[in-house]
Design an enzyme around this catalytic site. Structure first.
Site, PDB file in Angstrom:
ATOM      1  N   LYS A 112       0.829  -1.208   0.000  1.00 52.45           N
ATOM      2  CA  LYS A 112       0.000   0.000   0.000  1.00 52.45           C
ATOM      3  C   LYS A 112       0.857   1.249   0.000  1.00 52.45           C
ATOM      4  O   LYS A 112       0.526   2.230  -0.665  1.00 52.45           O
ATOM      5  CB  LYS A 112      -0.936   0.028   1.218  1.00 52.45           C
ATOM      6  CG  LYS A 112      -2.131  -0.897   1.096  1.00 52.45           C
ATOM      7  CD  LYS A 112      -3.130  -0.610   2.211  1.00 52.45           C
ATOM      8  CE  LYS A 112      -4.181  -1.722   2.308  1.00 52.45           C
ATOM      9  NZ  LYS A 112      -5.098  -1.515   3.452  1.00 52.45           N
ATOM     10  N   LYS A 195      -4.723 -10.449  -7.245  1.00 51.28           N
ATOM     11  CA  LYS A 195      -5.984 -10.654  -6.530  1.00 51.28           C
ATOM     12  C   LYS A 195      -6.994  -9.589  -6.943  1.00 51.28           C
ATOM     13  O   LYS A 195      -6.624  -8.467  -7.282  1.00 51.28           O
ATOM     14  CB  LYS A 195      -5.754 -10.659  -5.016  1.00 51.28           C
ATOM     15  CG  LYS A 195      -5.701  -9.305  -4.393  1.00 51.28           C
ATOM     16  CD  LYS A 195      -5.719  -9.334  -2.872  1.00 51.28           C
ATOM     17  CE  LYS A 195      -5.524  -7.889  -2.410  1.00 51.28           C
ATOM     18  NZ  LYS A 195      -5.372  -7.699  -0.995  1.00 51.28           N
ATOM     19  N   LYS A 198     -10.213  -3.515  -5.248  1.00 47.40           N
ATOM     20  CA  LYS A 198     -10.762  -2.247  -5.740  1.00 47.40           C
ATOM     21  C   LYS A 198      -9.659  -1.303  -6.191  1.00 47.40           C
ATOM     22  O   LYS A 198      -9.921  -0.345  -6.898  1.00 47.40           O
ATOM     23  CB  LYS A 198     -11.647  -1.597  -4.682  1.00 47.40           C
ATOM     24  CG  LYS A 198     -10.953  -1.370  -3.364  1.00 47.40           C
ATOM     25  CD  LYS A 198     -11.948  -1.005  -2.268  1.00 47.40           C
ATOM     26  CE  LYS A 198     -11.279  -1.037  -0.907  1.00 47.40           C
ATOM     27  NZ  LYS A 198     -11.191  -2.357  -0.298  1.00 47.40           N
TER      28      LYS A 198
HETATM   29  P1  TYM Z   1     -10.774  -5.662   3.577  1.00 46.93           P
HETATM   30  O1  TYM Z   1     -11.873  -4.713   3.921  1.00 46.93           O
HETATM   31  O2  TYM Z   1      -9.723  -5.216   2.651  1.00 46.93           O
HETATM   32  O3  TYM Z   1     -11.376  -6.991   2.983  1.00 46.93           O
HETATM   33  C1  TYM Z   1     -12.414  -7.698   3.636  1.00 46.93           C
HETATM   34  C2  TYM Z   1     -12.196  -9.186   3.499  1.00 46.93           C
HETATM   35  O4  TYM Z   1     -12.186  -9.580   2.122  1.00 46.93           O
HETATM   36  C3  TYM Z   1     -11.068 -10.414   1.877  1.00 46.93           C
HETATM   37  N1  TYM Z   1     -10.647 -10.245   0.466  1.00 46.93           N
HETATM   38  C4  TYM Z   1     -10.448 -11.250  -0.400  1.00 46.93           C
HETATM   39  N2  TYM Z   1     -10.555 -12.587  -0.252  1.00 46.93           N
HETATM   40  C5  TYM Z   1     -10.298 -13.355  -1.341  1.00 46.93           C
HETATM   41  N3  TYM Z   1      -9.950 -12.843  -2.547  1.00 46.93           N
HETATM   42  C6  TYM Z   1      -9.829 -11.514  -2.735  1.00 46.93           C
HETATM   43  N4  TYM Z   1      -9.498 -11.023  -3.934  1.00 46.93           N
HETATM   44  C7  TYM Z   1     -10.082 -10.648  -1.628  1.00 46.93           C
HETATM   45  N5  TYM Z   1     -10.053  -9.305  -1.461  1.00 46.93           N
HETATM   46  C8  TYM Z   1     -10.407  -9.080  -0.172  1.00 46.93           C
HETATM   47  C9  TYM Z   1     -10.008  -9.946   2.859  1.00 46.93           C
HETATM   48  O5  TYM Z   1      -9.056 -10.951   3.086  1.00 46.93           O
HETATM   49  C10 TYM Z   1     -10.852  -9.648   4.083  1.00 46.93           C
HETATM   50  O6  TYM Z   1     -11.072 -10.826   4.843  1.00 46.93           O
HETATM   51  N6  TYM Z   1      -7.516  -5.762   7.353  1.00 46.93           N
HETATM   52  C11 TYM Z   1      -8.848  -6.231   6.966  1.00 46.93           C
HETATM   53  C12 TYM Z   1      -9.958  -5.601   7.773  1.00 46.93           C
HETATM   54  C13 TYM Z   1      -9.900  -5.860   9.250  1.00 46.93           C
HETATM   55  C14 TYM Z   1     -10.068  -7.105   9.901  1.00 46.93           C
HETATM   56  C15 TYM Z   1     -10.010  -6.832  11.285  1.00 46.93           C
HETATM   57  C16 TYM Z   1     -10.274  -8.406   9.453  1.00 46.93           C
HETATM   58  C17 TYM Z   1      -9.730  -4.931  10.217  1.00 46.93           C
HETATM   59  N7  TYM Z   1      -9.805  -5.502  11.428  1.00 46.93           N
HETATM   60  C18 TYM Z   1     -10.134  -7.845  12.241  1.00 46.93           C
HETATM   61  C19 TYM Z   1     -10.397  -9.429  10.412  1.00 46.93           C
HETATM   62  C20 TYM Z   1     -10.323  -9.133  11.777  1.00 46.93           C
HETATM   63  C21 TYM Z   1      -9.030  -5.842   5.509  1.00 46.93           C
HETATM   64  O7  TYM Z   1      -8.230  -5.198   4.932  1.00 46.93           O
HETATM   65  O8  TYM Z   1     -10.165  -6.224   4.949  1.00 46.93           O
END
Ligand code: TYM
Length: 332
Positions: A112, A195, A198
């Site tokens: 990032k 992957k 967005k």
């Molecule tokens: P975020 O908001 O980017 O994404 C939410 C969830 O979607 C999954 N994901 C994917 N899984 C498979 N293939 C993909 N292309 C793909 N893109 C996104 C992510 O792995 C995620 O599970 N850091 C976390 C948010 C967070 C969190 C937490 C998660 C904050 N606190 C506590 C678990 C527990 C995140 O960036 O999610």
């Protein structure tokens, strides 16, 4: 019952297929077997530049989508991170246990920050995974359903929990990442080695749940496929077709092997056409439900307030224990 916690960022107007297949589908299913805490992580959403009006809109849209996907706010605790101040409070304590180099090794931070340009990288982006650890540890969660890209953050969370426990006495539960086998990483339709995200260079490879299904159908029809003609699951040599098969399999709830058999002798066009249909059948009623939740923002806010209240009961107990263990004098 074991506990589950997970979070998602309100950084777009719609969740995408990667979010759904990698994580949210498991969130819904785990309500059956776990006490569930699901958090819309708005504190995380401001680690990169954002627009306040969009954040407010996207936070409600996130809640509406989660409800529409089947998160039941009676059974599960659905809440917004900033409504529970304990997240930021525990984060500070954990930051004081995190090595600077340790945080610097997080690959998501490296990716990032490379994308942002050094000038615009914030300290918040750097400490992002520590806040994520606080989210998880506050609820003493046993399992955390996420996609593959979160594995390293879960490792850090376990390390911090263990470090705290061994230094100050057993306080936190060591959580396990719950990462689905087949859909752990859904790939971009235009670049099946990256992957789905967005932040991809072009939106042509990204399927948003709230996109017009005709637009999504078109994206699927123009998905990059591989040389050869055979419809078979070979992620190494046929990443494009394999990705379509995985998506299809998950949405239609049919094993990949069944699909391979059905499509033997057929062409990529047939597979794409049918997948577009399966997707349309999934998103059409979903979008109707999302709209009806968004029609009543006051009710949505009520659901979230109720969730925050229940989340705080648990979070405040854990925080009080952690504060006590590190030696903070409790206010008389
Ligand atoms: P975020 O908001 O980017 O994404 C939410 C969830 O979607 C999954 N994901 C994917 N899984 C498979 N293939 C993909 N292309 C793909 N893109 C996104 C992510 O792995 C995620 O599970 N850091 C976390 C948010 C967070 C969190 C937490 C998660 C904050 N606190 C506590 C678990 C527990 C995140 O960036 O999610």
């Amino acid at each position: 019952r074991p506990r589950v916690l997970s979070g998602i960022q309100p950084t777009a107007d719609s969740f995408h297929l990667g979010n759904y297949l990698g994580a949210l589908r498991q969130w819904v299913a785990m309500q059956e077997t776990h006490d569930a805490f699901y958090c819309i992580v708005d504190l995380h959403a401001i680690t990169i530049e954002h627009d306040p009006k969009a954040l407010r809109r996207r936070t409600r849209a996130a809640a509406a989508q989660l409800l529409a996907l089947g998160i039941d706010p009676e059974r599960s605790i659905l809440f917004v991170q900033s409504h529970v101040p304990e997240h930021a409070q525990l984060c500070w304590v954990l930051e004081c246990l995190t090595g600077f180099g340790e945080a610097g090794r997080m690959t998501q931070f490296k990716d990032k920050s490379a994308r942002q340009g050094a000038e615009r990288v914030t300290v918040g982006l750097f400490t992002y995974p520590v806040l994520q650890a606080a989210d998880i540890l506050l609820y003493r969660a046993d399992a955390v359903p996420v996609g593959e890209d979160q594995r390293q953050h879960l490792e850090l969370t376990r390390d911090l929990a263990q470090r705290f426990n061994s230094r100050f006495g057993k306080t936190f539960v060591l959580p396990e990442a719950y990462i689905p086998k087949e859909t752990a990483k859904v790939y971009d339709l235009q670049d099946p080695n990256a992957k789905m995200s967005k932040s991809a260079a072009t939106p042509a490879g990204l399927v948003d749940l709230l996109d017009d299904p005709r637009v999504s159908a078109k994206k699927i029809r123009s998905a990059v496929t591989d040389t050869g003609r055979e419809i078979s699951y070979h992620p190494e040599t046929k990443p494009g077709v394999s990705n379509l098969l995985v998506i299809y399999s998950a949405l239609a709830d049919r094993p990949v092997a069944d699909l391979e058999r059905d499509y033997a002798g057929k062409g990529y066009g047939d597979l794409k056409k049918d997948l577009a249909e399966v997707l349309t059948d999934f998103v059409t009623p979903l979008q109707q439900r999302v709209r009806s939740y968004l029609d009543d923002p006051a009710e949505l806010d009520k659901v979230l307030a109720h969730g925050a209240e229940r989340a705080r009961e648990v979070a405040s107990r854990t925080l009080a224990r952690a504060y006590d263990r590190v030696g903070f004098l409790s206010p008389a």
